[in-house]
Enzyme design. Structure first.
Site, PDB file in Angstrom:
ATOM      1  N   THR A 141       2.265   2.150   5.485  1.00  0.00           N
ATOM      2  CA  THR A 141       1.363   2.168   6.627  1.00  0.00           C
ATOM      3  C   THR A 141       1.902   1.309   7.766  1.00  0.00           C
ATOM      4  OG1 THR A 141      -0.529   2.455   5.141  1.00  0.00           O
ATOM      5  CG2 THR A 141      -0.993   1.689   7.374  1.00  0.00           C
ATOM      6  N   LYS A 168      -1.344   4.264  11.754  1.00  0.00           N
ATOM      7  CA  LYS A 168      -2.769   4.078  11.984  1.00  0.00           C
ATOM      8  C   LYS A 168      -3.045   4.289  13.471  1.00  0.00           C
ATOM      9  CE  LYS A 168      -4.464   2.938   7.899  1.00  0.00           C
ATOM     10  NZ  LYS A 168      -5.542   3.726   7.248  1.00  0.00           N
ATOM     11  N   ASP A 196      -3.116   8.669  10.527  1.00  0.00           N
ATOM     12  CA  ASP A 196      -4.440   8.416   9.964  1.00  0.00           C
ATOM     13  C   ASP A 196      -5.314   7.845  11.066  1.00  0.00           C
ATOM     14  OD1 ASP A 196      -6.682   7.846   8.513  1.00  0.00           O
ATOM     15  OD2 ASP A 196      -5.739   6.403   7.156  1.00  0.00           O
ATOM     16  N   GLU A 222      -4.726  12.601   8.853  1.00  0.00           N
ATOM     17  CA  GLU A 222      -5.776  12.183   7.923  1.00  0.00           C
ATOM     18  C   GLU A 222      -7.042  11.788   8.677  1.00  0.00           C
ATOM     19  OE1 GLU A 222      -6.339   8.841   4.333  1.00  0.00           O
ATOM     20  OE2 GLU A 222      -4.386   9.151   5.298  1.00  0.00           O
ATOM     21  N   ASP A 250     -10.254  12.091   3.891  1.00  0.00           N
ATOM     22  CA  ASP A 250     -10.337  10.827   3.155  1.00  0.00           C
ATOM     23  C   ASP A 250     -11.785  10.361   3.092  1.00  0.00           C
ATOM     24  OD1 ASP A 250     -10.115   8.335   1.998  1.00  0.00           O
ATOM     25  OD2 ASP A 250      -8.870   7.458   3.557  1.00  0.00           O
ATOM     26  N   LYS A 274      -9.313   8.166  -3.986  1.00  0.00           N
ATOM     27  CA  LYS A 274      -9.191   6.723  -4.151  1.00  0.00           C
ATOM     28  C   LYS A 274     -10.182   6.252  -5.208  1.00  0.00           C
ATOM     29  CE  LYS A 274      -7.784   5.918   0.652  1.00  0.00           C
ATOM     30  NZ  LYS A 274      -8.114   5.259   1.939  1.00  0.00           N
ATOM     31  N   ASP A 332       0.526   1.682  -0.918  1.00  0.00           N
ATOM     32  CA  ASP A 332       1.325   0.556  -0.435  1.00  0.00           C
ATOM     33  C   ASP A 332       0.585  -0.769  -0.398  1.00  0.00           C
ATOM     34  OD1 ASP A 332      -0.354   1.514   1.568  1.00  0.00           O
ATOM     35  OD2 ASP A 332       1.009   0.946   3.192  1.00  0.00           O
TER      36      ASP A 332
END
Length: 368
Positions: A141, A168, A196, A222, A250, A274, A332
């Site tokens: 990320t 991000k 994302d 995402e 997500d 997740k 990560d």
């Protein structure tokens, strides 16, 4: 599981990050998590964790600890059968996904240790599959920031051995396309880029940005829009398919009901599973099964958590055939912390998650 669970202990763990982690939703300089230890009558211990993620799951350390020390303690102590125990955990409380995940992972870790199996081998057997011997790969990320800062971070992470970068975006939609272009120019065409937005765009902004980045070779986008806006997500997906960029859901998918709605609206191409979002390994296995049935791709992700949660997620990838070539996950979090708080467990080798060849998660105790 054979010997009954006789002890339940919780401990708050706060590990500093070597680099601040910044998204459209939050900024943090620590991984804050609640560690659970279940011990059976033979002295075997299973480990789980409940990360604090106020802005995504709403779960706090205090709330997870109260849940584990309260209603979940009642179903965990004395547990002897894995299937019955994990089912009881999922039924015992509403919400509290992080606490349920900690309990569920600890039960699976304990069962794997009792059987002398790695967690991946145990999960594969539990799901009636063959464990995948492929390597578990992760993206890296890049925290939200200016175009120059992102480009510099991208070059550094590629030098660290990461071939897939996740940018991000979403905090400043007007400048996001320029940020992506800056990173692409910095790393060249051979590095895979993911975006994302963490719900930071609306549908109209998402469509505009997709048009602006269509020539930059983005692998996927995402969660471009707010979690509950499935009509907006479906609209963005229609346009994304025209420009050849798959959408990954997500925050729109916490549980099976959410996944069914995403499928019904044809709102995504992939789903990010997740553990702390869905409630552990047991519901994650079901989410993966249903996603595959509906031809959705699966990325296994993590919150900002420790090597414990990353290890459980990586074992899930191996157990479900989601390891090796063609599968790069989002695991990560352990890289960001200044060091693992455990002896044993997973480690990082460039973009590879190294799983221990030891029973369960391979964790033998706290570091130091």
């Amino acid at each position: 599981m054979v010997a009954p669970v006789v002890s339940l202990e919780t401990e708050v763990v706060r590990v500093p990050l070597h680099t601040p982690f910044v998204t459209a939703l939050r900024r943090t300089e620590h991984a804050e998590t609640l560690v659970l230890r279940l011990t059976d009558a033979d002295g075997v211990t299973g480990w789980g964790e409940a990360p604090q993620v106020w802005r995504v799951t709403g779960d706090s350390l205090a709330g997870s600890q109260a849940c584990l020390e309260g209603p979940l303690r009642d179903v965990l102590l004395g547990a002897t059968g894995l299937t019955a125990a994990v089912g009881a955990v999922q039924r015992a409380v509403v919400g509290n996904a992080a606490a349920r995940s900690a309990a569920d992972v600890a039960l699976h870790d304990l069962a794997a240790r009792q059987a002398g199996l790695t967690l991946a081998a145990h999960l594969a057997a539990y799901a009636g599959a063959e464990p995948d011997r492929g390597e578990v790969l992760t993206d890296m990320t890049l925290s939200a920031g200016t175009a120059d800062v992102l480009a510099e971070a991208a070059r550094a992470r590629v030098a660290d051995g990461f071939g897939t970068l996740k940018l991000k975006v979403g905090a400043d939609p007007a400048g996001d396309a320029a940020r992506v272009r800056s990173v692409r120019e910095a790393v060249g065409p051979g590095v895979v880029l993911r975006l994302d937005a963490n719900q930071g765009w609306d549908a109209h902004q998402a469509v505009r940005i997709l048009d602006e980045i269509r020539d930059l070779g983005v692998e996927l986008v995402e969660q471009p829009v707010p979690r509950r806006d499935l009509l907006g997500l479906a609209h963005v997906r229609t346009h994304a398919r025209e420009v050849g960029v798959p959408l990954l859901a997500d925050e729109s998918v916490f549980d099976l009901d959410d996944l069914v709605e995403v499928v019904r609206h044809r709102a995504a191409d992939l789903v990010n599973v997740k553990l702390a979002k869905c409630g552990g390994l047991t519901p994650a296995l079901e989410l993966i099964r249903v996603a595959r049935h509906h031809d959705l791709g699966v990325v296994i992700g993590c919150m900002m958590e420790s090597h414990l949660g990353v290890g459980a997620a990586a074992a899930l990838a191996q157990a479900t055939g989601l390891a090796g070539a063609g599968h790069v996950h989002d695991l990560d979090a352990g890289w960001w912390v200044t060091g693992s708080p455990y002896v044993g467990g997973v480690s990082y080798d460039r973009d590879r998650i190294v799983l221990p060849d030891a029973p369960g998660l391979g964790i033998t105790g706290p570091a130091g």
